[in-house]
Design an enzyme around this catalytic site. Structure first.
Site, short mmCIF file in Angstrom:
data_model
loop_
_atom_site.label_atom_id
_atom_site.label_comp_id
_atom_site.label_asym_id
_atom_site.label_seq_id
_atom_site.Cartn_x
_atom_site.Cartn_y
_atom_site.Cartn_z
N HIS A 25 31.48 23.18 61.93
CA HIS A 25 32.53 22.25 62.11
C HIS A 25 31.82 20.91 62.37
CE1 HIS A 25 35.77 20.01 63.11
NE2 HIS A 25 35.84 20.16 64.37
N ASN A 31 34.89 13.67 61.93
CA ASN A 31 35.64 14.96 62.11
C ASN A 31 36.80 14.79 61.06
OD1 ASN A 31 36.96 17.19 62.96
ND2 ASN A 31 36.62 16.97 65.28
N CYS A 37 41.16 22.32 63.71
CA CYS A 37 39.69 22.32 63.25
C CYS A 37 39.07 23.72 62.88
CB CYS A 37 38.88 21.80 64.32
SG CYS A 37 39.38 20.02 64.68
#
Length: 323
Positions: free
Chosen positions: A250, A280, A114
């Site tokens: 993020h 996500n 990520c």
């Protein structure tokens, strides 16, 4: 005069299929209310067999190149962040390079999950500032649906597929408020491998494996690490938290975003949030959110923008730029 990596354009791409919470609840024991309350997620996109990390990355790159108003052949560096490459090798960046027709320059992948886009941005910025390249594509592209356990409701509801890209150009900036990347800080701590990982790989199982996560522990580390690295970056750049116009985090979980902003004393109105729409998307989430906020007019040229992310590894980082 100082050579800086200046943002010229952004782009993004999402798979054709949108998968809302109500439809997901028919596949696994969950509900829209349960997902929204704990994560803020309402929708995610899932790649079809003909949609891959490279096709999504290429589409996002084309959009960024168009926004920048340049010829793709002028790109001499591609850094692509992904945890879900098309193949074990060669790098997915080389597939994108060939699709764009800018063969001959530098192209490679970065694997930091990520945080991958922040790592890729840091590498590209260093290479542009050093003179190793003049124009770069930095891409975050993922097909996380390929590595999800669709029977595990604690993880499969959290992730989606997508891609985001930016074009950077090395320029000599002379003003007292220079555009470009101003400061980047990156970190990793391999001691936390078992909190967020994939249980497979070419060297261990010979399989792709599935994503596994201990969410409560990840949440705690995320809030602490992200607020800490943001403070590192503003200190290095010589600015104050209140000087930041926008925080582009993020997009992992709305609760993490809210908790991080609160810990820093930032107004929620300054936080770009797209997790409700895309879930996500790992390395793609920061550039997806950045592109959305630039295209809808919230982020304007001259704004001071902070990007941040944390992912498996653990890896985490932040970057401050004036767009």
């Amino acid at each position: 005069m100082m050579r800086r990596s200046v943002l010229m354009g952004t782009g993004s791409a999402l798979p054709r299929r949108a998968l809302g919470n109500a439809e997901l609840a028919k596949m696994v024991d969950t509900s829209d209310e349960w997902i929204v309350e704990r994560t803020g997620i309402r929708n995610r996109h899932v790649a079809a067999p003909d949609e891959t990390t490279s096709t999504l990355g290429t589409a996002a790159a084309r959009a960024a190149i168009e926004a920048a108003g340049i010829d793709a052949k002028s790109i001499d560096l591609i850094v692509l962040a992904t945890a879900t490459p098309d193949q074990t090798f060669p790098a997915t960046a080389t597939i994108v390079q060939n699709a764009l027709g800018c063969n001959g320059g530098i192209a490679f992948d970065v694997a930091a999950v990520c945080s991958g886009f922040l790592y890729a941005l840091g590498v590209a910025d260093s290479m542009l500032v050093s003179g190793a390249a003049n124009r770069a594509l930095v891409i975050g592209s993922e097909t996380f649906s390929r590595i999800l356990d669709w029977e595990d409701r604690t993880t499969c509801v959290l992730f989606g597929d997508g891609a985001g890209a930016i074009v950077l150009e090395a320029r000599d900036e002379a003003s007292d408020q220079p555009r470009g990347v101003l400061s980047t800080k990156l970190h990793a701590d391999g001691a936390h491998n078992q909190l967020l990982f994939v249980d497979g790989g070419p060297s261990t199982t010979g399989t792709v494996g599935k994503l596994r996560m201990r969410g409560r522990e990840v949440f705690r580390h995320a809030v602490t690490n992200l607020s800490s690295v943001l403070l590192e970056v503003v200190e290095q750049a010589g600015v104050a938290i209140e000087d930041i116009d926008w925080l582009v985090p993020h997009q992992a979980n709305a609760r993490i975003l809210e908790a991080t902003a609160k810990k820093l004393g930032m107004s929620p109105a300054k936080v770009i949030m797209t997790v409700d729409q895309h879930a996500n998307t790992s390395a793609a989430s920061v550039p997806l959110a950045l592109d959305a906020a630039i295209r809808d007019g919230r982020i304007k040229q001259g704004d001071l923008v902070m990007l941040e992310a944390m992912g498996g590894g653990f890896t985490w980082g932040a970057s401050l730029l004036r767009v």
